[in-house]
Write a protein that holds these residues in place. Structure first.
Motif, PDB file in Angstrom:
ATOM      1  N   PRO A   9       0.826  -1.323   0.058  1.00  0.00           N
ATOM      2  CA  PRO A   9      -0.156   0.059   0.077  1.00  0.00           C
ATOM      3  C   PRO A   9       0.738   1.154  -0.007  1.00  0.00           C
ATOM      4  CG  PRO A   9       0.116  -1.040   2.066  1.00  0.00           C
ATOM      5  CD  PRO A   9       1.024  -1.722   1.150  1.00  0.00           C
ATOM      6  N   LEU A  10       0.388   2.378   0.121  1.00  0.00           N
ATOM      7  CA  LEU A  10       0.993   3.691   0.168  1.00  0.00           C
ATOM      8  C   LEU A  10       1.763   3.874   1.330  1.00  0.00           C
ATOM      9  CD1 LEU A  10      -1.948   6.086  -1.422  1.00  0.00           C
ATOM     10  CD2 LEU A  10       0.288   5.419  -2.439  1.00  0.00           C
ATOM     11  N   ASN A  11       1.471   3.220   2.478  1.00  0.00           N
ATOM     12  CA  ASN A  11       2.003   3.390   3.708  1.00  0.00           C
ATOM     13  C   ASN A  11       3.297   3.190   3.956  1.00  0.00           C
ATOM     14  OD1 ASN A  11      -0.905   2.155   3.708  1.00  0.00           O
ATOM     15  ND2 ASN A  11      -0.935   3.077   5.887  1.00  0.00           N
ATOM     16  N   PHE A  70      -3.122   9.779  -0.990  1.00  0.00           N
ATOM     17  CA  PHE A  70      -2.117  10.009  -0.177  1.00  0.00           C
ATOM     18  C   PHE A  70      -2.339  10.909   0.869  1.00  0.00           C
ATOM     19  CE2 PHE A  70       2.159  11.459   0.946  1.00  0.00           C
ATOM     20  CZ  PHE A  70       2.859  10.178   0.906  1.00  0.00           C
ATOM     21  N   GLN A  71      -3.310  11.870   0.801  1.00  0.00           N
ATOM     22  CA  GLN A  71      -3.386  12.748   1.733  1.00  0.00           C
ATOM     23  C   GLN A  71      -4.161  11.966   2.947  1.00  0.00           C
ATOM     24  OE1 GLN A  71      -5.314  16.607   1.276  1.00  0.00           O
ATOM     25  NE2 GLN A  71      -4.472  16.730  -0.660  1.00  0.00           N
ATOM     26  N   HIS A  79      -4.367   2.286  -0.441  1.00  0.00           N
ATOM     27  CA  HIS A  79      -4.036   1.800  -1.878  1.00  0.00           C
ATOM     28  C   HIS A  79      -4.694   2.993  -2.858  1.00  0.00           C
ATOM     29  CE1 HIS A  79      -2.469  -2.245  -1.434  1.00  0.00           C
ATOM     30  NE2 HIS A  79      -3.183  -2.236  -0.391  1.00  0.00           N
ATOM     31  N   ASP A  80      -3.729   3.497  -3.800  1.00  0.00           N
ATOM     32  CA  ASP A  80      -4.267   4.448  -4.983  1.00  0.00           C
ATOM     33  C   ASP A  80      -4.466   3.570  -6.141  1.00  0.00           C
ATOM     34  OD1 ASP A  80      -5.025   6.366  -6.723  1.00  0.00           O
ATOM     35  OD2 ASP A  80      -3.622   7.945  -5.984  1.00  0.00           O
ATOM     36  N   PHE A 107     -11.936  15.945  -1.017  1.00  0.00           N
ATOM     37  CA  PHE A 107     -12.368  14.634  -1.206  1.00  0.00           C
ATOM     38  C   PHE A 107     -11.753  13.592   0.145  1.00  0.00           C
ATOM     39  CE2 PHE A 107     -13.074  15.760  -5.795  1.00  0.00           C
ATOM     40  CZ  PHE A 107     -14.192  14.815  -5.905  1.00  0.00           C
ATOM     41  N   ALA A 108     -10.654  14.197   0.438  1.00  0.00           N
ATOM     42  CA  ALA A 108     -10.057  13.342   1.648  1.00  0.00           C
ATOM     43  C   ALA A 108     -11.028  13.843   2.827  1.00  0.00           C
ATOM     44  CB  ALA A 108      -8.539  13.965   1.815  1.00  0.00           C
TER      45      ALA A 108
END
Length: 432
Positions: free
Chosen positions: A135-137, A251-252, A263-264, A412-413
């Motif tokens: 994931p992005l983390n 990501f934000q 995940h993006d 959106f975040a």
């Protein structure tokens, strides 16, 4: 052990080798070209790192650091590399974190298959791939080789594969590989944050890896026991086109809620689609989204944005696009019990009548149950949100009247963040 910084850009990342080994070697990472220098930054949790920015398509920045020629004796069958870094930002090209001259990218986020047969970005080491989808983390990523196997590792999850072809690595390499370093043109430079790199001239045992991953996780606040994940699926709005640095809304959200896997899975230009409509989310997401579902977790959110391209590219009405959305939801629910969250869409200038189509689409989402578990409403004519109603408002919109700037993606975040309902949050991350 430090960086050389001018106006926030890094020209040198200093190696700690001489603090540990009195052998005269200097292995600093360098970048003389100001236009290719990454950024010095501190993330939302207070961890300092080196930021390699993201941008869409041909505008992708070529920011990287050079590995010197002073590391002797590196060999693909006698090496272990640890990198503390964030995960893959881009789902249209493979991304390479570290490349030694002579290797096909030592640690990569690799896209298997060719559009529209995409799978999520998987961890690969040299010539060997895996079904690990980071994931992005922030995480500890490991690539190790000996003459028996290649070890690929994300935090405490390990995969083994065939050994590398024995190759002595010479003449340096790059961190966040430059666009032209790997043949085939399938790689972008890495987009994300790198916090730490350790290179060992030995193939570590499983116990050694356990100890090193444990120590690095403690030093950099890396979580290895996630219980929830959120997969953000959509088109260029989810991908983050026209945001700067690392400011897509996924990501934000990752920076605000680091205890959730993020995940993006955004790809620019995609339509929701329907049966027989190749290259759409409906057609590819059995490969591109469903492999990310993890039945061992307490929660699997699928946070979904789509429809703008169906209305624009296919000329559909908002009502017809809503029908595609309900079919897509049914397909994902048939595959796995995702907790599906739909989303209204913002105002756009796209084509004649398009904002009106958006309003119709949004009205359908607000007034009709579509098989989802909930929806968020940051879009046009929302009764609770007004910031994205005017595509000429450059406080939130890019000049094309479709994509958003960082503050627009933060809207959106804000709304998707309410879905995960975590009682604590940071202020988010807005660049170095």
């Amino acid at each position: 052990v430090g960086v050389t910084v001018t106006s926030g850009r890094i020209s040198q990342w200093n190696d700690q080798h001489q603090l540990l080994n009195n052998d005269g070697l200097t292995n600093n990472l360098t970048q003389a070209s100001a236009t290719s220098q990454p950024y010095d930054m501190t993330d939302a949790q207070g961890y300092r790192g080196v930021l390699f920015p993201w941008a869409f398509g041909s505008a992708h920045p070529n920011d990287y650091l050079n590995i010197p020629n002073t590391i002797p004796g590196l060999n693909t069958t006698n090496m272990t590399v640890y990198i503390v870094a964030t995960g893959p930002m881009d789902q249209e090209r493979s991304e390479t974190l570290i490349w030694f001259n002579g290797s096909p990218g030592w640690i990569r986020f690799f896209l298997a298959g060719t559009f529209p047969a995409y799978f999520p970005s998987s961890l690969s080491v040299g010539s060997q791939s895996s079904t690990l989808y980071p994931p992005l983390n922030r995480a500890v990523l490991v690539g190790s080789g000996n003459n028996v196997k290649t070890t690929l590792r994300w935090n405490n999850v390990t995969s083994t594969n065939a050994p590398q072809s024995a190759t002595t690595l010479v003449n340096g390499g790059t961190i966040a590989v430059n666009n032209g370093a790997i043949s085939g043109g399938t790689d972008y430079g890495y987009s994300g944050i790198i916090y730490r790199i350790l290179v060992y001239q030995a193939a570590h045992t499983a116990a050694q890896m356990d100890a090193q991953v444990s120590e690095l996780s403690a030093l950099y606040g890396v979580l290895t026991n996630y219980t929830k994940q959120a997969v953000c699926r959509g088109d260029s709005i989810t991908e983050g086109v026209d945001s700067t640095m690392l400011q897509s809304y996924p990501f934000q959200l990752c920076e605000r809620y680091p205890e959730i896997e993020w995940h993006d899975q955004g790809i620019g230009g995609l339509k929701i689609g329907t049966n027989g409509d190749a290259g759409t989310m409906y057609a590819i997401d059995g490969n591109f989204v469903d492999p990310l579902y993890d039945g061992t977790l307490q929660q699997n959110w699928l946070l979904y944005f789509g429809g703008v391209n169906d209305m624009n590219s296919d000329g559909l009405t908002g009502t017809a696009t809503y029908g595609r959305l309900t079919n897509y939801v049914a397909a994902r629910k048939a595959a796995h019990p995702w907790k599906f969250i739909a989303c209204t869409v913002q105002a756009t200038v796209q084509s004649s009548g398009h904002p009106e189509k958006n309003a119709q689409y949004n009205s359908c989402i607000r007034t009709n149950a579509g098989g989802w578990d909930g929806f968020v409403d940051p879009g046009l004519n929302s009764p609770i949100e007004t910031r994205l109603n005017d595509y000429t408002n450059t406080n939130y919109f890019y000049s094309d009247g479709l994509h958003l700037i960082n503050a627009g993606y933060a809207v959106f975040a804000d709304h998707f963040g309410q879905v995960v309902n975590v009682p604590h949050r940071t202020t988010g991350f807005f660049g170095p």
